[in-house]
Design a protein around this motif. Structure first.
Motif, PDB file in Angstrom:
ATOM      1  N   LYS A  49       1.198  -1.450  -0.098  1.00  0.00           N
ATOM      2  CA  LYS A  49      -0.071  -0.056  -0.534  1.00  0.00           C
ATOM      3  C   LYS A  49       0.987   1.667   0.360  1.00  0.00           C
ATOM      4  CE  LYS A  49      -4.031  -1.696   2.727  1.00  0.00           C
ATOM      5  NZ  LYS A  49      -4.827  -1.826   3.690  1.00  0.00           N
ATOM      6  N   LYS A  50       1.842   1.066   0.656  1.00  0.00           N
ATOM      7  CA  LYS A  50       3.244   2.410   1.005  1.00  0.00           C
ATOM      8  C   LYS A  50       4.014   2.344  -0.555  1.00  0.00           C
ATOM      9  CE  LYS A  50       2.716   3.157   6.058  1.00  0.00           C
ATOM     10  NZ  LYS A  50       3.818   3.266   6.702  1.00  0.00           N
ATOM     11  N   GLY A  51       3.475   0.779  -1.080  1.00  0.00           N
ATOM     12  CA  GLY A  51       4.408   1.475  -2.876  1.00  0.00           C
ATOM     13  C   GLY A  51       5.812   1.113  -2.724  1.00  0.00           C
ATOM     14  N   TYR A  52       6.061   0.410  -1.628  1.00  0.00           N
ATOM     15  CA  TYR A  52       7.395  -0.124  -1.255  1.00  0.00           C
ATOM     16  C   TYR A  52       8.087  -1.216  -2.027  1.00  0.00           C
ATOM     17  CZ  TYR A  52       8.451   3.284   1.994  1.00  0.00           C
ATOM     18  OH  TYR A  52       8.493   4.223   3.032  1.00  0.00           O
ATOM     19  N   ILE A  53       6.658  -2.041  -2.550  1.00  0.00           N
ATOM     20  CA  ILE A  53       6.762  -3.590  -2.942  1.00  0.00           C
ATOM     21  C   ILE A  53       5.832  -3.782  -4.120  1.00  0.00           C
ATOM     22  CG2 ILE A  53       7.776  -4.792  -0.829  1.00  0.00           C
ATOM     23  CD1 ILE A  53       4.939  -5.917  -0.392  1.00  0.00           C
ATOM     24  N   GLU A  54       5.560  -4.944  -4.893  1.00  0.00           N
ATOM     25  CA  GLU A  54       4.738  -5.452  -5.528  1.00  0.00           C
ATOM     26  C   GLU A  54       4.857  -6.333  -5.211  1.00  0.00           C
ATOM     27  OE1 GLU A  54       5.298  -4.074  -9.972  1.00  0.00           O
ATOM     28  OE2 GLU A  54       5.533  -2.254  -9.358  1.00  0.00           O
ATOM     29  N   ILE A  55       3.472  -6.902  -4.894  1.00  0.00           N
ATOM     30  CA  ILE A  55       3.057  -8.448  -4.926  1.00  0.00           C
ATOM     31  C   ILE A  55       2.655  -9.229  -6.769  1.00  0.00           C
ATOM     32  CG2 ILE A  55       2.255 -10.305  -4.096  1.00  0.00           C
ATOM     33  CD1 ILE A  55       1.818  -8.108  -1.606  1.00  0.00           C
ATOM     34  N   LYS A  56       3.461 -10.076  -7.890  1.00  0.00           N
ATOM     35  CA  LYS A  56       3.242 -10.448  -7.832  1.00  0.00           C
ATOM     36  C   LYS A  56       1.315 -11.490  -7.693  1.00  0.00           C
ATOM     37  CE  LYS A  56       5.581  -8.633 -10.928  1.00  0.00           C
ATOM     38  NZ  LYS A  56       5.788  -7.372 -11.506  1.00  0.00           N
ATOM     39  N   ASN A  57       0.875 -12.334  -9.030  1.00  0.00           N
ATOM     40  CA  ASN A  57       0.023 -13.191  -9.737  1.00  0.00           C
ATOM     41  C   ASN A  57       0.657 -14.623  -8.915  1.00  0.00           C
ATOM     42  OD1 ASN A  57      -1.732 -11.041 -10.069  1.00  0.00           O
ATOM     43  ND2 ASN A  57      -1.491 -12.062 -11.806  1.00  0.00           N
ATOM     44  N   ASN A  58       1.861 -14.905  -8.347  1.00  0.00           N
ATOM     45  CA  ASN A  58       3.013 -15.780  -8.085  1.00  0.00           C
ATOM     46  C   ASN A  58       2.738 -16.100  -6.947  1.00  0.00           C
ATOM     47  OD1 ASN A  58       4.762 -14.558  -8.390  1.00  0.00           O
ATOM     48  ND2 ASN A  58       5.818 -16.165  -9.763  1.00  0.00           N
ATOM     49  N   GLY A  59       2.474 -14.623  -6.000  1.00  0.00           N
ATOM     50  CA  GLY A  59       3.411 -13.977  -4.403  1.00  0.00           C
ATOM     51  C   GLY A  59       4.422 -14.026  -4.882  1.00  0.00           C
ATOM     52  N   GLU A  60       5.207 -13.869  -6.074  1.00  0.00           N
ATOM     53  CA  GLU A  60       6.803 -12.731  -6.393  1.00  0.00           C
ATOM     54  C   GLU A  60       6.665 -11.318  -4.856  1.00  0.00           C
ATOM     55  OE1 GLU A  60      10.606 -12.090  -8.657  1.00  0.00           O
ATOM     56  OE2 GLU A  60       8.658 -12.473  -9.724  1.00  0.00           O
ATOM     57  N   ILE A  61       7.493 -11.144  -4.474  1.00  0.00           N
ATOM     58  CA  ILE A  61       7.385  -9.961  -3.836  1.00  0.00           C
ATOM     59  C   ILE A  61       8.080  -9.456  -4.455  1.00  0.00           C
ATOM     60  CG2 ILE A  61       8.299  -8.660  -2.102  1.00  0.00           C
ATOM     61  CD1 ILE A  61       6.568 -11.231  -0.031  1.00  0.00           C
ATOM     62  N   ILE A  62       8.256  -8.158  -5.212  1.00  0.00           N
ATOM     63  CA  ILE A  62       9.376  -7.382  -5.455  1.00  0.00           C
ATOM     64  C   ILE A  62       9.438  -5.831  -4.994  1.00  0.00           C
ATOM     65  CG2 ILE A  62      10.105  -6.019  -7.762  1.00  0.00           C
ATOM     66  CD1 ILE A  62       8.834  -8.368  -9.609  1.00  0.00           C
ATOM     67  N   LEU A  63      10.934  -5.344  -4.725  1.00  0.00           N
ATOM     68  CA  LEU A  63      11.395  -3.742  -4.337  1.00  0.00           C
ATOM     69  C   LEU A  63      11.131  -3.041  -5.413  1.00  0.00           C
ATOM     70  CD1 LEU A  63      13.835  -4.532  -2.213  1.00  0.00           C
ATOM     71  CD2 LEU A  63      12.062  -3.922  -1.337  1.00  0.00           C
ATOM     72  N   THR A  64      10.238  -2.002  -5.023  1.00  0.00           N
ATOM     73  CA  THR A  64       9.858  -0.844  -5.899  1.00  0.00           C
ATOM     74  C   THR A  64      10.985  -0.272  -5.625  1.00  0.00           C
ATOM     75  OG1 THR A  64       8.548   0.518  -4.187  1.00  0.00           O
ATOM     76  CG2 THR A  64       7.096  -1.165  -6.088  1.00  0.00           C
ATOM     77  N   LEU A  65      11.357   1.242  -6.476  1.00  0.00           N
ATOM     78  CA  LEU A  65      12.686   1.501  -6.838  1.00  0.00           C
ATOM     79  C   LEU A  65      12.194   2.382  -5.643  1.00  0.00           C
ATOM     80  CD1 LEU A  65      15.033   3.012  -7.901  1.00  0.00           C
ATOM     81  CD2 LEU A  65      13.738   5.286  -8.677  1.00  0.00           C
ATOM     82  N   SER A  66      11.241   2.861  -5.294  1.00  0.00           N
ATOM     83  CA  SER A  66      11.912   3.341  -3.739  1.00  0.00           C
ATOM     84  C   SER A  66      11.498   2.472  -2.484  1.00  0.00           C
ATOM     85  CB  SER A  66      10.480   4.296  -3.412  1.00  0.00           C
ATOM     86  OG  SER A  66       9.392   3.415  -3.573  1.00  0.00           O
ATOM     87  N   GLY A  67      11.329   1.372  -2.888  1.00  0.00           N
ATOM     88  CA  GLY A  67      11.127   0.280  -1.813  1.00  0.00           C
ATOM     89  C   GLY A  67      12.868  -0.064  -1.470  1.00  0.00           C
ATOM     90  N   LYS A  68      13.332  -0.043  -3.078  1.00  0.00           N
ATOM     91  CA  LYS A  68      15.221  -0.357  -2.940  1.00  0.00           C
ATOM     92  C   LYS A  68      15.577   0.457  -2.658  1.00  0.00           C
ATOM     93  CE  LYS A  68      18.069  -3.122  -5.417  1.00  0.00           C
ATOM     94  NZ  LYS A  68      18.829  -3.362  -7.284  1.00  0.00           N
ATOM     95  N   GLN A  69      15.363   1.542  -2.611  1.00  0.00           N
ATOM     96  CA  GLN A  69      16.341   2.652  -2.226  1.00  0.00           C
ATOM     97  C   GLN A  69      16.403   2.578  -0.680  1.00  0.00           C
ATOM     98  OE1 GLN A  69      14.524   5.935  -4.391  1.00  0.00           O
ATOM     99  NE2 GLN A  69      16.777   5.628  -5.991  1.00  0.00           N
TER     100      GLN A  69
END
Length: 122
Positions: A49-69
């Motif tokens: 919700k805060k935009g730090y990660i995205e959750i893909k349909n397969n459950g994979e968690i990916i850091l967004t640019l702001s989350g990674k930084q």
């Protein structure tokens, strides 16, 4: 535990897991931290919700640019503080535990002083 601490801890954990394996899912965070699935699920949803990660349909968690930084800043704090504590004579386990605590409350200006000092003395 305060919300900002858990946010930072989760982001750092996701980054560390991503550095170890190609696919990170909630179950990996559960295993890494030893927390209940429900606690990790709440945290993951908040980070999304805060935009730090995205959750893909397969459950994979990916850091967004702001989350990674943000995660990289936290990891840097942890590593620098741990090096500083070891340099001061702390045992590695104690340095690890205390670096985890300090990284969440230290101000940017004091962290930069410690970082500059450690970099000059190494």
């Amino acid at each position: 535990m305060k919300v900002y601490e858990s946010e930072e801890m989760y982001l750092e954990t996701i980054l560390n897991l991503k550095n170890k394996k190609s696919l990170v899912r909630s179950v990996d965070i559960v295993e890494e931290l030893g927390y209940a699935k429900s606690s990790v699920s709440k945290a993951v949803n908040l980070l999304s919700k805060k935009g730090y990660i995205e959750i893909k349909n397969n459950g994979e968690i990916i850091l967004t640019l702001s989350g990674k930084q943000k995660a990289e800043r936290i990891l840097e704090r942890h590593q620098v503080l741990m090096r500083a504590l070891i340099k001061l004579g702390a045992e590695e386990v104690s340095a690890e535990e205390n670096a985890c605590r300090i990284e969440h409350v230290i101000t940017d200006d004091i962290f930069e002083l410690i970082k500059n000092f450690i970099n000059k003395t190494e």
